[in-house]
Design an enzyme around this catalytic site. Structure first.
Site, PDB file in Angstrom:
ATOM      1  N   GLU A 175       0.821  -1.321  -0.084  1.00 13.51           N
ATOM      2  CA  GLU A 175      -0.040   0.069  -0.175  1.00 13.51           C
ATOM      3  C   GLU A 175       0.841   1.196  -0.014  1.00 13.51           C
ATOM      4  OE1 GLU A 175       0.812   1.583   3.003  1.00 13.51           O
ATOM      5  OE2 GLU A 175       1.533  -0.353   3.605  1.00 13.51           O
ATOM      6  N   GLU A 318       4.574  -0.819   1.809  1.00 11.62           N
ATOM      7  CA  GLU A 318       4.595  -0.866   0.299  1.00 11.62           C
ATOM      8  C   GLU A 318       4.507  -2.452  -0.037  1.00 11.62           C
ATOM      9  OE1 GLU A 318       8.143   2.805  -0.372  1.00 11.62           O
ATOM     10  OE2 GLU A 318       8.298   0.559  -1.223  1.00 11.62           O
TER      11      GLU A 318
END
Length: 351
Positions: A175, A318
């Site tokens: 994300e 991430e």
């Protein structure tokens, strides 16, 4: 859309208990003391139960990086400005972020999805599924409507569907969204009843003064919205995020297709908790990758009964910890496929 989500949830099956047992029996026949490979053996048995295969291969694997903005950034809860979200999306697309480096190392693809970035983004490799241009400020009202939350979940499911059709068999959650640790802390607080002092961490590296302010903002958001802790969709819509909702869909989609989904850090685990509350069966398809330094992460993992494979003091997000864990999942399945048994090697087994 709600009926579509219900049908998806109804489609998710429990792990194949017989395959889990077969895997455990096979592991005990390999040329090693029983249980001596620890978590690798647990992963091998769990993956066998997920896929219905004793030693599946994962030649094609992807980390789905969902990106979205958060209106709560107006409250000054992050060390970085909201403009960093679209800037980092372009960094992902150009291959320059940490998750790109680690995904290349693991032989995985990075799939970057704009599910709610508050900017006009164009790139040939960007998956554009923008539900709305960022959430509203949850300290003043609901982050989004329930319909938008469901729409974002279904985007995640669609992305997994498409990749499974292309031969992908293992997924990771990633994300990007400035402000998303605040939303994740609010989700954790509501769903567990814990207070903000327990659930709110430093995110991008805020100081003590801003940490206290962030805790206050989370309490305010919960007070203003009064989300129903027994209704995970209501909680997600009122104090969640679009990228979190998208990751709920990635997790449910992977479970639907009986694929492992490796859960990254704090934000990904908040999405995993929502998915597990929508259907506890989804938890069986999750592999916890690492223990983040973000304060609430261990609380989230404990809530779902997930044990992280790695502890590297990371807190980037991430999908970085998750793609590192891809290699360990593959190692576990290769143990099943390639290691000799006592019988085949002509070695005397233990008592």
């Amino acid at each position: 859309m709600k009926e579509q989500l219900k049908q998806l949830i109804d489609h998710i099956q429990p792990l194949d208990g017989q395959k889990v047992e077969e895997a455990l029996q096979h592991l005990d026949q390999l040329t090693k003391p029983p249980g001596s490979l620890g978590k690798l053996e647990q992963i091998a048995a769990q993956v066998a139960g997920m896929t219905g295969e004793l030693a599946p291969s994962f030649e094609k694997k992807a980390v789905i990086v969902m990106a979205a903005d958060h209106g709560v950034c107006e409250e000054g809860i992050s060390a970085f400005p909201a403009e960093v979200t679209p800037q980092m999306v372009l960094n992902f697309l150009h291959g320059g972020a940490a998750v790109n480096v680690l995904a290349r190392h693991a032989g995985a693809e990075v799939v970057c999805v704009d599910i709610g970035v508050n900017a006009e983004l164009e790139h040939p490799n960007l998956v554009s599924r923008n539900v709305r241009k960022g959430t509203a400020n949850m300290a003043k009202g609901p982050a989004m409507t329930e319909e938008e939350a469901i729409q974002a979940i279904l985007v995640g499911v669609e992305i997994v569907d498409q990749h499974v059709a292309q031969g992908y068999r293992m997924f990771a959650t990633g994300e990007m969204g400035i402000g998303n640790t605040t939303a994740s802390s609010a989700l954790l607080s509501v769903l567990t009843g814990m207070n903000s002092e327990q659930t709110v961490g430093r995110g991008t590296g805020i100081d003590d003064e801003r940490l206290v302010h962030k805790q206050t903002v989370v309490r305010k958001a919960i007070q203003v919205n009064a989300p129903n802790a027994k209704d995970p969709l209501d909680v997600l819509a009122k104090v969640g995020g679009l990228e979190i909702a998208g990751l709920v869909g990635v997790i449910l989609g992977a479970a639907k297709h009986q694929c492992p989904v490796v859960i990254d850090g704090f934000i990904s685990s908040a999405a995993a908790l929502i998915a597990s509350r929508l259907t506890p069966l989804a938890t069986g398809y999750m592999i916890g990758s690492h223990l983040s330094q973000e304060q609430g992460h261990e609380l989230l993992l404990d809530e779902m009964g997930l044990t992280p494979v790695l502890q590297l003091d990371m807190r980037l997000g991430e999908g970085t910890g998750a793609v590192l864990t891809f290699s360990l999942v593959e190692a576990a399945t290769k143990i099943m496929r390639e290691m000799a048994t006592f019988a085949s090697a002509g070695i005397s087994a233990g008592e």
